[in-house]
Each structure stands twice: as C-alpha cells, then as structure tokens.
Design a protein around this motif. Structure first.
Motif, PDB file in Angstrom:
ATOM      1  N   ILE A  57     -16.363  -8.262  -2.759  1.00  0.00           N
ATOM      2  CA  ILE A  57     -17.525  -8.736  -3.365  1.00  0.00           C
ATOM      3  C   ILE A  57     -18.495  -7.705  -4.166  1.00  0.00           C
ATOM      4  O   ILE A  57     -18.948  -7.979  -5.193  1.00  0.00           O
ATOM      5  CB  ILE A  57     -18.682  -9.532  -2.306  1.00  0.00           C
ATOM      6  CG1 ILE A  57     -17.929 -10.617  -1.811  1.00  0.00           C
ATOM      7  CG2 ILE A  57     -20.093  -9.621  -2.945  1.00  0.00           C
ATOM      8  CD1 ILE A  57     -18.709 -11.363  -0.543  1.00  0.00           C
ATOM      9  N   ASP A  58     -18.545  -6.500  -3.635  1.00  0.00           N
ATOM     10  CA  ASP A  58     -19.030  -5.356  -4.332  1.00  0.00           C
ATOM     11  C   ASP A  58     -18.213  -5.121  -5.540  1.00  0.00           C
ATOM     12  O   ASP A  58     -18.755  -4.736  -6.495  1.00  0.00           O
ATOM     13  CB  ASP A  58     -19.063  -4.305  -3.377  1.00  0.00           C
ATOM     14  CG  ASP A  58     -19.461  -2.891  -4.164  1.00  0.00           C
ATOM     15  OD1 ASP A  58     -20.810  -2.752  -4.227  1.00  0.00           O
ATOM     16  OD2 ASP A  58     -18.807  -2.007  -4.316  1.00  0.00           O
ATOM     17  N   LEU A  59     -16.890  -5.229  -5.430  1.00  0.00           N
ATOM     18  CA  LEU A  59     -16.180  -4.840  -6.623  1.00  0.00           C
ATOM     19  C   LEU A  59     -16.276  -5.877  -7.722  1.00  0.00           C
ATOM     20  O   LEU A  59     -16.473  -5.605  -9.035  1.00  0.00           O
ATOM     21  CB  LEU A  59     -14.629  -4.791  -6.144  1.00  0.00           C
ATOM     22  CG  LEU A  59     -13.436  -4.602  -7.286  1.00  0.00           C
ATOM     23  CD1 LEU A  59     -13.964  -3.415  -7.977  1.00  0.00           C
ATOM     24  CD2 LEU A  59     -12.361  -4.722  -6.610  1.00  0.00           C
ATOM     25  N   LEU A  60     -16.261  -7.232  -7.213  1.00  0.00           N
ATOM     26  CA  LEU A  60     -16.707  -8.260  -8.192  1.00  0.00           C
ATOM     27  C   LEU A  60     -18.105  -8.126  -8.886  1.00  0.00           C
ATOM     28  O   LEU A  60     -18.222  -8.124 -10.207  1.00  0.00           O
ATOM     29  CB  LEU A  60     -16.731  -9.763  -7.479  1.00  0.00           C
ATOM     30  CG  LEU A  60     -17.063 -10.874  -8.411  1.00  0.00           C
ATOM     31  CD1 LEU A  60     -16.063 -11.117  -9.599  1.00  0.00           C
ATOM     32  CD2 LEU A  60     -17.234 -12.063  -7.495  1.00  0.00           C
ATOM     33  N   TRP A  61     -19.038  -7.678  -8.121  1.00  0.00           N
ATOM     34  CA  TRP A  61     -20.462  -7.254  -8.830  1.00  0.00           C
ATOM     35  C   TRP A  61     -20.293  -6.006  -9.863  1.00  0.00           C
ATOM     36  O   TRP A  61     -20.770  -6.090 -10.764  1.00  0.00           O
ATOM     37  CB  TRP A  61     -21.353  -6.891  -7.406  1.00  0.00           C
ATOM     38  CG  TRP A  61     -22.605  -6.013  -8.051  1.00  0.00           C
ATOM     39  CD1 TRP A  61     -22.798  -4.652  -8.186  1.00  0.00           C
ATOM     40  CD2 TRP A  61     -23.493  -6.661  -8.694  1.00  0.00           C
ATOM     41  NE1 TRP A  61     -23.940  -4.030  -8.731  1.00  0.00           N
ATOM     42  CE2 TRP A  61     -24.559  -5.321  -9.080  1.00  0.00           C
ATOM     43  CE3 TRP A  61     -24.145  -8.050  -9.192  1.00  0.00           C
ATOM     44  CZ2 TRP A  61     -25.776  -5.639  -9.944  1.00  0.00           C
ATOM     45  CZ3 TRP A  61     -25.175  -8.303  -9.808  1.00  0.00           C
ATOM     46  CH2 TRP A  61     -26.002  -6.812 -10.241  1.00  0.00           C
ATOM     47  N   ARG A  62     -19.269  -5.235  -9.757  1.00  0.00           N
ATOM     48  CA  ARG A  62     -19.362  -3.896 -10.573  1.00  0.00           C
ATOM     49  C   ARG A  62     -18.333  -4.225 -11.572  1.00  0.00           C
ATOM     50  O   ARG A  62     -18.174  -3.460 -12.440  1.00  0.00           O
ATOM     51  CB  ARG A  62     -18.877  -2.716  -9.564  1.00  0.00           C
ATOM     52  CG  ARG A  62     -20.122  -2.486  -8.628  1.00  0.00           C
ATOM     53  CD  ARG A  62     -19.332  -1.158  -7.789  1.00  0.00           C
ATOM     54  NE  ARG A  62     -20.431  -1.031  -6.534  1.00  0.00           N
ATOM     55  CZ  ARG A  62     -21.471   0.017  -6.665  1.00  0.00           C
ATOM     56  NH1 ARG A  62     -21.505   0.740  -7.749  1.00  0.00           N
ATOM     57  NH2 ARG A  62     -22.104   0.268  -5.830  1.00  0.00           N
ATOM     58  N   THR A  63     -17.878  -5.196 -11.737  1.00  0.00           N
ATOM     59  CA  THR A  63     -16.630  -5.695 -12.614  1.00  0.00           C
ATOM     60  C   THR A  63     -17.556  -6.180 -13.745  1.00  0.00           C
ATOM     61  O   THR A  63     -18.042  -7.058 -13.633  1.00  0.00           O
ATOM     62  CB  THR A  63     -15.552  -6.455 -12.264  1.00  0.00           C
ATOM     63  OG1 THR A  63     -14.813  -5.806 -11.145  1.00  0.00           O
ATOM     64  CG2 THR A  63     -14.485  -7.131 -13.100  1.00  0.00           C
ATOM     65  N   ALA A  64     -17.005  -6.055 -14.909  1.00  0.00           N
ATOM     66  CA  ALA A  64     -17.430  -6.379 -16.289  1.00  0.00           C
ATOM     67  C   ALA A  64     -17.082  -7.903 -16.307  1.00  0.00           C
ATOM     68  O   ALA A  64     -15.792  -8.230 -16.071  1.00  0.00           O
ATOM     69  CB  ALA A  64     -16.874  -5.816 -17.456  1.00  0.00           C
ATOM     70  N   LEU A  65     -18.029  -8.822 -16.297  1.00  0.00           N
ATOM     71  CA  LEU A  65     -17.758 -10.015 -16.101  1.00  0.00           C
ATOM     72  C   LEU A  65     -17.249 -10.999 -17.450  1.00  0.00           C
ATOM     73  O   LEU A  65     -16.591 -11.833 -17.577  1.00  0.00           O
ATOM     74  CB  LEU A  65     -18.884 -10.818 -15.973  1.00  0.00           C
ATOM     75  CG  LEU A  65     -19.452 -10.551 -14.486  1.00  0.00           C
ATOM     76  CD1 LEU A  65     -20.773 -11.372 -14.275  1.00  0.00           C
ATOM     77  CD2 LEU A  65     -18.480 -10.697 -13.288  1.00  0.00           C
ATOM     78  N   ARG A  66     -17.264 -10.390 -18.690  1.00  0.00           N
ATOM     79  CA  ARG A  66     -16.795 -10.671 -19.937  1.00  0.00           C
ATOM     80  C   ARG A  66     -15.610  -9.620 -20.323  1.00  0.00           C
ATOM     81  O   ARG A  66     -15.367  -8.618 -19.921  1.00  0.00           O
ATOM     82  CB  ARG A  66     -17.823 -10.418 -21.087  1.00  0.00           C
ATOM     83  CG  ARG A  66     -19.220 -11.383 -20.944  1.00  0.00           C
ATOM     84  CD  ARG A  66     -19.950 -11.364 -22.085  1.00  0.00           C
ATOM     85  NE  ARG A  66     -20.537 -10.218 -22.329  1.00  0.00           N
ATOM     86  CZ  ARG A  66     -20.402  -9.387 -23.385  1.00  0.00           C
ATOM     87  NH1 ARG A  66     -19.402  -9.788 -24.418  1.00  0.00           N
ATOM     88  NH2 ARG A  66     -21.272  -8.339 -23.633  1.00  0.00           N
ATOM     89  N   ARG A  67     -14.825 -10.278 -21.261  1.00  0.00           N
ATOM     90  CA  ARG A  67     -13.427  -9.692 -21.758  1.00  0.00           C
ATOM     91  C   ARG A  67     -13.982  -8.482 -22.737  1.00  0.00           C
ATOM     92  O   ARG A  67     -14.942  -8.571 -23.436  1.00  0.00           O
ATOM     93  CB  ARG A  67     -12.603 -10.518 -22.350  1.00  0.00           C
ATOM     94  CG  ARG A  67     -11.970 -11.650 -21.519  1.00  0.00           C
ATOM     95  CD  ARG A  67     -11.078 -12.669 -22.209  1.00  0.00           C
ATOM     96  NE  ARG A  67     -10.484 -13.306 -21.326  1.00  0.00           N
ATOM     97  CZ  ARG A  67     -10.982 -14.538 -20.928  1.00  0.00           C
ATOM     98  NH1 ARG A  67     -11.953 -15.034 -21.814  1.00  0.00           N
ATOM     99  NH2 ARG A  67     -10.228 -15.421 -20.107  1.00  0.00           N
ATOM    100  N   HIS A  68     -13.402  -7.499 -22.516  1.00  0.00           N
ATOM    101  CA  HIS A  68     -13.776  -6.214 -23.476  1.00  0.00           C
ATOM    102  C   HIS A  68     -13.145  -6.399 -24.832  1.00  0.00           C
ATOM    103  O   HIS A  68     -13.609  -5.878 -25.760  1.00  0.00           O
ATOM    104  CB  HIS A  68     -13.132  -4.911 -22.949  1.00  0.00           C
ATOM    105  CG  HIS A  68     -13.544  -4.687 -21.509  1.00  0.00           C
ATOM    106  ND1 HIS A  68     -15.153  -4.292 -21.230  1.00  0.00           N
ATOM    107  CD2 HIS A  68     -13.017  -4.609 -20.018  1.00  0.00           C
ATOM    108  CE1 HIS A  68     -15.332  -4.072 -20.048  1.00  0.00           C
ATOM    109  NE2 HIS A  68     -14.027  -4.250 -19.290  1.00  0.00           N
TER     110      HIS A  68
END
Length: 877
Positions: free
Chosen positions: A192-203
């Motif tokens: 869950i911490d990793l999901l929070w820190r992951t960019a939610l939009r495509r680069h």
C-alpha cells in the motif's frame, strides 16, 4: 433522516466487506502519517467529513470549497492522491466480496442459481424438451472482442500493484496462522505504501503494441484457464451424469476477437507492421500457454502400459515421431519408460515449442495437427478404460486448442469507408499512390500473411466504419483483389453508426447481395453474414433514448431481412463500458434485444476497463460468461421472443412519442450556438488527452466541433463533471411529452413492467442519474458563462429524475438494486471530495494562469483528480 438513511446503508454493508475496507483504509491512513505526518491525514479526514456533511445538509458547499482552496497545490495534490488510492483499495475489497458472494452461491441447493447456464438449460428443457435444448446449444456462439478504446485510466504499474495487494488480501482472508498473518499484514502495508508512492498517471503515451501487451495480461492470468471450466459447466448443465468420465456433450462456443493492433479508424499509429507484430505477440502468448499446459499434463499422465495399454494408432504416432526425431524421442522415452501416452504428450509439447520458435523441422503446421495428436491420446485412453484420464485434463487442453488455435484471438481490421474509396481511385488510376493507399494495401498483404501463417481464422474480418452503401463493401473486396493470387480471404463487415446509417442498413445489405465477392463468401460460409451496429456514435448524435430505439428497430429489420434471404446473421454490438455508450449489465441488454436478432449468437466489444472488470479474475470471468450465455440461450427461445414482441407491438406507439421528444430535446441542446465551446470550458475535455490512456487521438480529424469528437472523450468528460449527460439527457422530455399527451402514468408503468427494452432504458438512466450529483454539476456548468445552457441541462436533469422515479415506482434511485445502490451511495461523498479538488484546478485554469509552474501544478492536480473520479465512479468512457 438523510443521516439515518445513509448510516443504515453503511450498516447494511456485509461484515466481511466492511472488515476489508476498514483494514485497507486504516493501513492507507497509517501510511499517510508515515509519509506526510499527522497533518496530512488530518487534512484528508477534514475533507472527508466536510463532503459527508454537505451530503447530509449539515455543511454548506461553499465551506467545502473554502477548505480545498485554502490548501497549497502540493497539499491539494496529496489529498487527491489519497482519495484516489483509497478508491483503488475499495474497488479491490468490493471485487473480493463479489468473489466471496459467488462462492457462497455456488453450493448445492434446491435448484440452479439464477443467471447460470444450468438455470437456462433447465428452463429450456422444461418448456420445450431435450431436443430444443440440444438445438439451442448446438447453435450457441459468444464472441467477445477486446478493443483498445482508451477507457482504462490506470497505468499498468498501478494495476499490477493492486493485484499484489489483492493476492495478499486473499491470503489474509484464508485464515493463516498468527505468525503468517503478521507477515502478510507487514507485506500489505509495504505494498500500500508502494502504491501511494507510485505515479498514478502514465509518464509516456501508449503505443498500440503497449495496448496489445496490456490485454495479454487478462489472457495469461485468467482467460486461458477459465475457458475449459466454462465448457465443463455447460457440459454438466446438458447432462450431469458422468461428467469427466464420458465424451463431452458441450462443444466450444467461445471465440475471442481483438481490435487491438487492427483498428486503424482515425488512429495513425496502427500500421500494417503493428498489425503483424500484434498477431505475433498474441501467438507467442498462446503457444507458451499451450506448451506449458501440454507439458504439465504430460508429466502428470503417468499411466503405465501394463494398466492402460496404448492403441495401435498411438503406437504408430510414436513410431513416426521416432523416425523423424530419434534422439528427442529416445530422451523422452528414457524419462517415461512404459508410459506411451505420456511420451506422445511430451513430444507434442516439444512440437508446440518448436512452433513458437519457428523450428520448421519439428513445428506443427496448424492447430488441427496438434488436435489430431491430442485426440489420438484421448481415444487411446478411452479404449483402454481410462475414461477419466481421457475426458479430464486432456479434454481441457483440447478445448483450449479449439478455442484459441495458435493465434489466441482473431485480429479484426477496421478502417473508415472514405479512405477505401480514395485508395481504390488511386489503384484504378495506376501510377504513383499516396501514403494512405500504400498503407491500406500493405495491411491487406499482412492479412494474407497472417492467414498463411496461422490460418484464415486468425484474421479475415474487415470492418468498414461509417458504411453508407454497398459500394463501401465492394471497394474493399476490389482492393484485396488487386493483390491477385496473394489476396487474403475477407469477410467485409458493414458498421452502421449514425442514425441515418442505421435506418439505411437493410438497403445496404440488399446491395451487398449483388456483389459477386459477397456471393462467393456466402456460398463458402453456408450463407453466414455479420453486421456491426455502433452504439456510441448513434447515442452521441441522437441522444440515449432515441439511439436505443433506433438500434432496436435496426435489429428487428435486419433479423427480418436475414430470414427473407436465408442468411444466418450475427449482429456485432459495438458497445462501450459506460451507460452513455451502450454499456450496462450484459444479461439485461441481451434480453432487451429485438426478437429474432439474437438467435443463439452474440458478439460484442469489450473495451478498456471493462476487460479487466469482467475478465481480470477467474471467478468473475466465469460468472460474466455464464450470465451472457444464460441470456443468449433464453433470449433465443420462442417464449421470450413472443413476450417481447407482444410488448413491443403494444407499447411501440408510446415509445415513438417518447423518442421524438427526447431526440428534439437532445439535438436542441447540442445544436445550440456555441455548445461545443461551452462543453470544452465546463469539462476537462481538453485535458483528458494528457492522461495518455490510449494510443488513439480523441478526434478523428483536426476539427474542433462535436461531429468528429469520439464518443469516449464525450462520455468521459461528462462523467467527470458529475452530470453524466450522455446516459439520460432527453429521456425526461420524452416521458413528459407522453404524460401530457393522453398517456397516463399507469401506461408507462405497464410498459416498464412488460417490455424488457423499456425497462433496460429506464434502469440504465436511473443508474446514470444515481452516479450524478446536481449540486456539484451546477458548479461545473457555471464555468462556461452560459447560464441559459446550464439551466437547460439542470432542468432536464430534474425532469428526468422525477419522471424516472415515477415510472419505476421507486422512492429513491436504485431502490430495487440493493447492492449497487449501497456501493454508489457510499462512494459518492468520496467522489465529491475529488470533484471539489478538480473544480479548484479547473476553475483556475479556465480563468487563466500566467505563471507556467503554477499552471503545470494545476494541470497535474486536475489530471490526478480525473484519474480518481474514474476510479471512484468505476466509469470512464
């Protein structure tokens, strides 16, 4: 009262679901504190309580706006991210609960579960007997076609992170021991911490092959394994005795298709090379899956020659293999002495691997050749008395080969009719050709190459969008014929999309019967033909009410045409995932089709987020396919067709009046002076393209009007504004017109009860209205500085909501759909939070921002909120 009602809904939440949501939400909250301190979680909680209070009438909407506007853009973005991640976790918990519910239903009881294949079989058997059931199953076809239509707002990294969390939640719910539980919870917090820190939009912008690979995930993780289970369920419904120990009575009726890498209508990035590569990617995935499965079954099938002697045919097959590849067979025999069935399967696995690696000396030339080897094994086992070995896992592999071949899914080509006419003119003229003409000819060459490599099943359907006349079909056949003896075999399929084209469909088909190439294909296929109907563009042009009735009329007319001309017609439904594009519950939609138009065959597009929603988990995929199969079987029965026909005859005059008034209201709005510009200002239409959710441009052409705007961004943008206009606009005016024209409420209520089409129309509108929010929508509409347009939309919303409730007899929206109502009502306040954040960004951007850095930050906030609203409403386009 509102508070009590909402609290009762919350208490109505099943305890296992409430437990999972609470657990994931608490872990997310703890992660927010670790990341940004207690202040970040406090800000999230302040907004959460504010939007809930606003829904209860305890907090003024202006106070919510002030709270959001008071944050720095960095804080606003963090809060938006928190709500977005929360929705991803909530969606996951709800999916787990759906699976839990399906398992609980799938237990022995008094009769088959509603909506299953067994329930349909029992109903048909009771009404018409075994012969009728056998005939229905013999003609059964379901063809889901995956498309790359850009409606999946999540990037792949987010999807895979959610899948890891899903696996851990499943492990936690399985009841581990204390030490194992502690480790699972630690890993859950980590993910869950990793999901929070992951960019939610495509680069980066997706390209078509990215889309192909994304779709492959559903095949690898679910579809390949689920298909034989579905056939086994059908086999049990036909005859429960001896399942798995007798030859199956179910035949494979699923055929998957794909437009991903083949649909080039308005997408310049789909080229002939992309189409070629797409098929190779598909083939690689299916051959890997077949090789692994065949090898696994071979390793497991340790029956010995002394207990299960091989047939003469199997021994001959092994002898031929030893002659062709003595060293390989010697190695296999050394590992499997006295196990001839195992030896042939291990040899087959090696040959599948050689097919994938293009080792021509060892490779299979076709799936039929593999099937022949598998049937030799099966028949030998059966003859030796090992029926369970013959008709168990070996049968599953046979079904997989029959369903997927070596190509996985038929790649269908789509191109615009105008381009074929231009290309043909250049081909006829001779001389130098334009770039587009060369691309079209190259595509036809690639189709011929695919057929040579993988067989005609791999790619022969060529769809012509915006079909206007039979000449549009003839043009494609003539272009293909220009390749001479290298021409591919084609079934050219008309796609009728606009209201006028739907009305003209029968005339086009009459003209097609005069085309020699069509006559040849009819003769070759046993007079089978396919016609595609476009739901999206017709709804964008006519409005949801009139489009629904126009499509119904077209289905009815095409079914009658097919009967007159001795044609076995399959209607291909080009539906989207959203209600504004023909979406909604699949089973209800099928039962609402015109009588005679289903006839045991159903083909439909599965788009964007719908692919993973319906096929992302084995049990959900099985349930979805079962519901579709149930509906297709029942919709094709005389009893269902007769009831629907009688209701349509009785209520059609009423429906026509509704349709006329609804269409007038819808066209009046979208044809208002400056409407397109107003729509662009009140919604994030222009910004949606920056989400990079697909390779295809939002418009077919560079024009800025509504005509060339694709239906997906049209629907997506309206969803974001919380208006959901494409799902209901005009229906209220239609119902009001007949209510004041001599038709009383009772007649409308009778139509709702008796006519599946009318019921589906109102139920879908009700669902769309339930996901709308008038107060928030009013703020979006005000951004356009056209109060008269805003008032028109809101007045139609009020009218539609009131009359839909009156006709359905519901006191509140979705009153009769407890599970959906609960989900929508509990989600709406959290979606409100993201809408307020989005409004902050959109308001500032529409007012104009001189500072480049600030504008970029506002755009980031806007797009993050768009992603979150899509996750919260579980709808994009």
């Amino acid at each position: 009262m509102a508070t009590n009602t909402r609290e009762s809904r919350r208490q109505d939440l099943p305890e296992p679901l409430r437990r999972d949501v609470r657990l994931l939400g608490t872990m997310l909250g703890d992660g927010l504190v670790e990341y940004g301190g207690r202040e970040l979680l406090d800000d999230v909680e302040r907004l959460r309580h504010a939007v809930i209070g606003a829904r209860r009438g305890e907090v003024d909407g202006a106070d919510v706006t002030a709270l959001v506007d008071g944050w720095t853009l960095e804080r606003a973005e963090q809060v938006a991210r928190a709500f977005t991640v929360y929705f991803h976790l909530t969606n996951l918990a709800e999916e787990h609960h759906r699976i839990r519910t399906l398992r609980e239903r799938d237990v022995p009881g008094d009769g088959p579960v509603r909506g299953t294949v067994a329930a349909a079989a029992e109903e048909i058997r009771a009404a018409a007997g075994e012969a009728a059931l056998a005939a229905a199953i013999d003609g059964l076809e379901f063809r889901p076609v995956f498309t790359a239509h850009p409606t999946e707002a999540r990037r792949r990294a987010v999807v895979t992170a959610i899948q890891r969390i899903s696996d851990l939640l499943a492990a936690l719910n399985a009841g581990p021991g204390e030490s194992e539980r502690e480790d699972i919870e630690r890993r859950l917090r980590e993910e869950i911490d990793l999901l929070w820190r992951t960019a939610l939009r495509r680069h980066a912008q997706m390209d078509p092959l990215d889309e192909v690979r994304t779709a492959m995930a559903a095949f690898d993780e679910t579809i390949f394994r689920v298909v034989p289970q579905i056939y086994r369920t059908l086999d049990r419904a036909i005859d429960p005795d001896g399942v798995g120990a007798r030859p199956p009575k179910a035949r494979p009726y699923l055929r998957f298709g794909s437009w991903i890498g083949g649909d080039r209508d308005g997408n310049p990035f789909v080229t002939a090379q992309v189409t070629r590569d797409a098929v190779l990617i598909q083939a690689d995935h299916v051959l890997r899956a077949l090789q692994a499965t065949c090898a696994r079954i071979g390793r497991e099938l340790t029956v010995h020659d002394t207990t299960t002697p091989a047939s003469a045919e199997l021994r001959n097959a092994l002898a031929a293999a030893r002659t062709a590849h003595p060293a390989r067979l010697a190695e296999i025999a050394k590992r499997s002495p006295g196990e001839p069935h195992r030896q042939l399967l291990m040899y087959a696995a090696a040959r599948i691997g050689a097919t994938r690696s293009r080792d021509a000396d060892l490779a299979y030339t076709s799936p039929d050749e593999l099937l022949a080897d598998l049937r030799v094994v099966q028949e030998s086992l059966a003859a030796a008395g090992a029926a369970r070995q013959a008709y168990g896992r070996v049968q599953h592999l046979i079904w997989q080969v029959e369903t997927f071949g070596f190509h996985l899914a038929e790649l269908e080509i789509r191109q615009h009719s105008e381009l074929h006419a231009q290309a043909l003119a250049e081909v006829r003229a001779g001389g130098e050709r334009g770039e587009m003409t060369e691309e079209i000819i190259d595509t036809l060459r690639v189709v011929a190459w695919i057929q040579q490599r993988f067989g005609e099943r791999a790619a022969r359907r060529y769809i012509v969008s915006f079909t206007r006349s039979a000449e549009d079909m003839a043009n494609v056949y003539e272009l293909a014929a220009s390749l001479g003896d290298r021409a591919p075999v084609l079934d050219v399929i008309p796609l009728f999309e606009t209201g006028e084209d739907l009305e003209n469909a029968v005339n086009v088909l009459d003209g097609m019967l005069e085309i020699p190439a069509v006559q040849e294909r009819l003769a070759a296929t046993g007079r089978r033909m396919e016609v595609m109907l476009g739901y999206s563009d017709s709804a964008k042009q006519l409005g949801p009410t009139s489009a629904t009735l126009r499509l119904y009329d077209t289905q009815e007319a095409l079914a009658a045409w097919a009967e007159r001309n001795g044609v076995t017609l399959t209607l291909f439904h080009g539906r989207g995932g959203s209600l504004g594009r023909g979406g909604g519950p699949a089973g209800r939609a099928i039962l609402a089709q015109a009588p005679g138009s289903v006839a045991g065959r159903f083909k439909v597009t599965e788009q964007g987020e719908v692919i993973f929603a319906r096929y992302g988990h084995p049990q959900i995929a099985r349930r979805h396919v079962e519901q579709v199969t149930n509906a297709v079987l029942l919709a094709s029965t005389a009893a269902v067709e007769d009831r629907a026909r009688a209701a349509a005859d009785r209520f059609r005059p009423l429906a026509d009046k509704i349709s006329d008034a609804a269409r007038t209201a819808f066209r009046s709005l979208i044809e208002a002076d400056g409407f397109a510009e107003w729509f662009g200002r009140v919604s994030p239409l222009g910004e949606i393209g920056e989400l990079r959710i697909g390779s295809r441009p939002a418009r077919r052409k560079a024009a800025r009007g509504l005509e060339d705007l694709r239906a997906i961004p049209w629907v997506f943008a309206w969803t974001q504004t919380r208006v959901n206009l494409p799902g209901w606009y005009g229906l209220g005016s239609g119902l009001a017109a007949v209510s004041g024209d001599g038709a009383d409420l009772a007649e409308l209520q009778e139509a709702y009860e008796a006519w599946p089409l009318f019921q589906s129309l109102l139920d879908n509108a009700e669902m769309s209205l339930a996901k709308s929010d008038r107060a928030i929508a009013e703020r979006y509409l005000a951004l356009g500085d056209r109060p008269e347009l805003a008032e028109t939309v809101l007045a139609e919303y009020d009218r539609t909501r009131a009359l839909v409730l009156a006709v359905t007899g519901h006191e509140r929206l979705l009153e009769n759909r407890k599970v959906l109502s609960r989900a929508v009502e509990l989600r709406n306040p959290y979606v409100d939070a993201l809408s307020h954040l989005q409004l902050r960004a959109l308001t500032a951007l529409r007012a104009g921002v001189a500072d480049e850095a600030e504008r970029k930050r506002l755009e980031d906030l806007l797009l993050l909120s768009v992603n979150g609203v899509a996750a919260g409403l579980q709808n994009t386009g």
